[in-house]
Design a protein around this motif. Structure first.
Motif, short mmCIF file in Angstrom:
data_model
loop_
_atom_site.label_atom_id
_atom_site.label_comp_id
_atom_site.label_asym_id
_atom_site.label_seq_id
_atom_site.Cartn_x
_atom_site.Cartn_y
_atom_site.Cartn_z
N THR A 58 -5.14 -3.94 1.47
CA THR A 58 -4.50 -3.55 2.13
C THR A 58 -3.00 -4.54 2.87
O THR A 58 -3.58 -5.62 3.82
N ASP A 117 0.65 -0.66 2.54
CA ASP A 117 0.24 -1.51 0.53
C ASP A 117 -0.44 -1.29 -0.26
O ASP A 117 -1.57 -1.67 0.75
N GLN A 166 -2.32 -3.88 -1.79
CA GLN A 166 -2.20 -5.67 -2.97
C GLN A 166 -2.96 -5.36 -4.38
O GLN A 166 -2.58 -6.41 -4.86
N VAL A 202 -0.80 -4.49 -6.34
CA VAL A 202 0.72 -4.08 -5.74
C VAL A 202 0.76 -2.38 -6.33
O VAL A 202 1.86 -2.07 -7.15
N PRO A 245 3.38 0.24 -3.45
CA PRO A 245 3.56 0.03 -2.38
C PRO A 245 3.70 1.03 -2.05
O PRO A 245 2.58 2.42 -2.01
N SER A 246 3.60 1.03 -0.27
CA SER A 246 3.12 2.23 0.47
C SER A 246 3.31 3.73 0.66
O SER A 246 2.90 4.84 0.60
N THR A 277 1.75 5.16 -2.10
CA THR A 277 0.04 5.57 -1.85
C THR A 277 -0.49 7.03 -1.43
O THR A 277 -0.46 7.30 -0.62
#
Length: 269
Positions: A97, A162, A164, A222, A224-225, A228
């Motif tokens: 994260t 995010d 990662q 990766v 992105p937030s 998610t």
């Protein structure tokens, strides 16, 4: 009655207390079975808050509401949740994260189904399981769901961390069971967007996944937030869950010439 059962196989599961909110759960050959909608709360936000020794052991969820709640907040780290199936299969969930804002936490769970027919045991709130050319995409989806749900972060979806890195584990039977048509070497990860009722508006890792058939893991980098969302699956690329068509119009230009215009949420291959 909600309950968490501890199966202690020769060696106990124990907790080492370092300081307030920094306890460490050590699995040293034990199996923690979460049942009946119970939660195991990890209040230490560090990625070292759960440890698994060489003696093994894992946490058994196997229901969408049998949850590990990890109070990660804005901490950045490489997290490993040692899930497993019964006392036989180790199914770790891993994620890294970055950038979360607020006092949030993750609710984490995983469960498999008794047959290849995923559509008969969908998580609550998922309303479609249609794939390209298939009214029911169950034969092309591994027989397991993962709940990776960020809660209580600041108001915007972008305030969630995010990913990662994200890695899901599976059992061999979950792709080879009679009824499935899955090539283990050509799978990727998808997630469900409840706002758009879509599986395919975004493909984690831009459609690139790392598959380790020896370790039974599928990983992407990766996410992105704002992408998610809560529920994740592993699906064969030959039949991904469906693309969302935003619009499609046909206009007469002149004598037998028609202009076709369309807009999709995303396009891949």
């Amino acid at each position: 009655m909600k309950k968490i059962l501890l199966f202690q196989i020769f060696i106990f599961c124990f907790i080492i207390t370092k300081a307030q909110n920094e306890a460490v759960l050590v699995l040293n050959g034990a199996y923690i079975n979460i049942e009946d909608g119970a939660q195991l709360v990890i209040d230490n936000p560090k990625d070292t808050a759960i440890k698994r020794t060489i003696n093994g052991g894992h946490i058994i969820s196997e229901d969408e509401d049998d949850i590990v709640r990890w109070n990660i907040g804005s901490n950045n780290g490489d997290y490993l949740l040692p899930f497993g199936y019964q006392t036989t299969d180790y199914l770790p969930l891993e994620f890294s994260t970055y950038g979360g804002l607020g006092n949030g936490y993750y609710e984490l769970a995983t469960y498999g189904g008794p047959t290849f027919l995923n559509s008969s045991y969908l998580p609550t709130g998922i309303s479609n399981f249609v794939g390209f050319g298939a009214p029911d995409n169950s034969p092309y989806v591994m027989d397991r769901f993962w709940r990776v749900q960020a809660r209580n972060y600041n108001s915007s979806n972008a305030d969630r961390p995010d990913f990662q890195f994200l890695s899901l584990s599976y059992r061999d039977i979950e792709h080879s069971r009679v009824g499935n048509t899955i090539n283990e070497n050509t799978v990727w990860i998808q997630r469900y967007n409840p706002v758009l009722d879509s599986w395919y508006d975004y493909i984690p890792g831009s459609g690139v996944a790392t598959v380790n058939t020896a370790a039974n893991t599928v990983s992407v980098n990766v996410v992105p937030s704002d992408e998610t969302f809560d529920w994740w699956v592993i699906v064969d690329k030959i039949s991904p869950l469906p693309v969302e068509l935003l619009s499609f119009t046909a206009s007469l230009v002149e004598n037998k010439i028609v202009s076709l215009d369309w807009v999709t949420s995303t396009e891949y291959n």
